[in-house]
Design an enzyme around this catalytic site. Structure first.
Site, PDB file in Angstrom:
ATOM      1  NE  ARG A  22      50.378  34.775  27.632  1.00 33.42           N
ATOM      2  CZ  ARG A  22      50.055  34.071  28.701  1.00 33.42           C
ATOM      3  NH1 ARG A  22      50.590  32.905  28.890  1.00 33.42           N
ATOM      4  NH2 ARG A  22      49.184  34.515  29.578  1.00 33.42           N
ATOM      5  CE  LYS A  81      48.902  43.205  47.889  1.00 36.41           C
ATOM      6  NZ  LYS A  81      47.444  43.383  47.745  1.00 36.41           N
ATOM      7  N   GLY A  90      43.636  48.188  41.954  1.00 32.19           N
ATOM      8  CA  GLY A  90      42.997  48.853  40.815  1.00 32.19           C
ATOM      9  C   GLY A  90      44.030  49.444  39.872  1.00 32.19           C
TER      10      GLY A  90
END
Ligand code: HSE
Length: 441
Positions: free
Chosen positions: A46, A206, A303
């Site tokens: 965007r 998960k 990360g």
């Protein structure tokens, strides 16, 4: 094997930028390793400034996802938008347009895996999701293929880097919860909405993905018991430390003859437990197979760079043809499996740490032990501590460690204890998790 794999990236935030940089820095080396080039042909975001920030040429940047979905030269789409609404549409459209999909979106797979995998199968394409669980740790491939000879009995995972970072910083450095969370956000570990990290939802996403794969089951996300770390108190972490425990947010999936149990909650593990040494943004996941025994996967679970590493591994898997073939052949995903039988958490037999805030007067200990005894709950230790500085006058903490007991009975005992006149606050409980029996089935 094609010489060039043309890729479209949708969503160029923290991880997307990592993918751009990884391909720029390591592209030649990867080409040398696998004999083909990964070409990031288009990047959609965007905000054009996001891809521009990491050097994507202006003519490769678009704000219109159609420029990727309708480009016939692009054969793989990486979805790094996140969330379960617009990301779902992009993934389904990409598959229907005949593109393979790489995604790190555990929420999407946990909630809509069945539909997404089915759509991929109908289109003759694949979905690769190594980056969805455990950040940079190769986890999907080992479970699906490396452990294929095994019936898996359990998964115990530290699966959220943000929570692990917060708990370690609180435990090891005495930082406050708020300070540690803000550092985890700054480091790029946390979700856009960090509530999903700290309330256990991300870990549960998960766990749903891993449990579906490991147990060949169409796991229903809503059947996972979820507790987060938001209400943990420093005094309990300290009390646990004195007793030789460290607190971790665990995702646990276990299979017994009675069915599957799936839970996410803070747990005390002993300092010698295989998962105890994983701190900071590291994840550690134990998987137990009936032939291999205990296997442990360890690495950076969150990360930019680790997650980009897993995304690029998926790109290579697709480029060399392994992933699409495995997707087609292995009968391990939600869409080709049935919903399992679930074992409710109340039926599990566990050990507990309990902290009570009680009036410091004669007979109180006897009342407490009677409540446990009435329900057949054995106590391993009971200790009255000095009052804490902020405790109301005459109130002291009592810490109890139980023997194994059925959770349903434990809840009844705690309800009886909470109703005692001498008990001044809701009991705090943290489950104790021991090392899983290596060959348990
Ligand atoms: N927010 C996630 C974590 C990122 O902290 O583990 C990786 O999925």
């Amino acid at each position: 094997m094609a010489d060039v794999l043309k890729i479209g990236l949708i969503g160029c935030g923290t991880v997307g930028q990592g993918v751009v940089e990884l391909l720029r820095i390591e592209g030649d080396e990867i080409a040398r390793k696998v004999g083909l080039r990964l070409d990031l042909a288009r990047v959609a975001d965007r905000d054009r400034g996001q891809p521009a920030k990491v050097g994507v040429p202006a003519d490769r940047i678009t704000t219109n996802v159609r420029d990727i979905l309708e480009d016939p030269s692009i054969s793989v789409v990486i979805e790094l938008v996140g969330g379960t609404t617009i990301a779902k549409e992009f993934v389904l459209q990409a598959l229907r347009a005949g593109k393979h999909v790489v995604t790190a979106n555990k929420a999407l797979l946990a909630k809509h895996g069945r539909e997404i995998y089915r759509t991929a199968r109908e289109a003759g394409r694949c979905v690769a999701f190594e980056a969805s669980c455990g950040g940079g740790i190769p986890l999907i491939l080992p479970i699906r293929e490396g452990l294929v000879a095994n019936r898996i009995s359990a998964i115990y995972g530290i699966l959220n880097g943000t929570c692990n970072y917060i708990l370690s910083e609180m435990d090891e450095k005495g930082k406050s919860y708020a300070q540690a969370l803000s550092e985890a956000q700054e480091a790029g570990y946390a979700e856009l909405d960090p509530t999903l990290d700290v309330n256990g939802t991300d870990t549960a996403h998960k766990l749903a993905v891993l449990a579906s794969l490991a147990f060949m089951a169409d796991v229903e996300f809503d059947r996972i018991h979820i507790e987060g770390i938001e209400s943990l108190e420093a005094q309990d972490l300290a009390a646990g430390r004195e007793l030789g425990y460290v607190c971790k947010l665990l995702g646990i999936a276990g299979r017994t003859e009675a069915g599957l149990s799936l839970r996410v909650h803070p747990a005390f593990v002993s300092r010698s437990h295989p998962l105890a040494g994983s701190s900071g943004s590291f994840n550690a996941i134990s998987v137990y197979g009936n032939w291999v025994g205990h296997t442990l996967y360890y690495g950076r679970g969150a990360g930019q760079k680790p997650t980009a590493s897993a995304v690029v591994a998926d790109l290579v898997g697709i480029a060399v043809g392994n992933t699409a073939r495995a997707f087609e052949r292995f009968r391990t995903l939600n869409d080709v499996n049935a919903e399992p039988v679930y074992v409710p958490i109340d039926d599990l037999h566990l050990r507990y740490y309990v902290r009570l805030m009680v009036a410091d007067r004669a007979g109180v200990m006897a009342q407490i032990t009677r409540c446990f005894g009435d329900l057949g709950i054995g106590l391993r230790a009971i200790t009255q501590h000095e009052p804490t500085d902020d405790a109301p006058d005459g109130t002291v903490p009592v810490v109890v460690l139980t023997h194994k007991t059925r959770e349903g009975e434990m809840k009844r005992a705690l309800a009886a204890i909470a109703a005692l006149d001498a008990v001044r606050a809701a009991p705090v409980t943290i489950r104790l998790v021991e090392e899983h029996e290596e060959y348990s089935s």
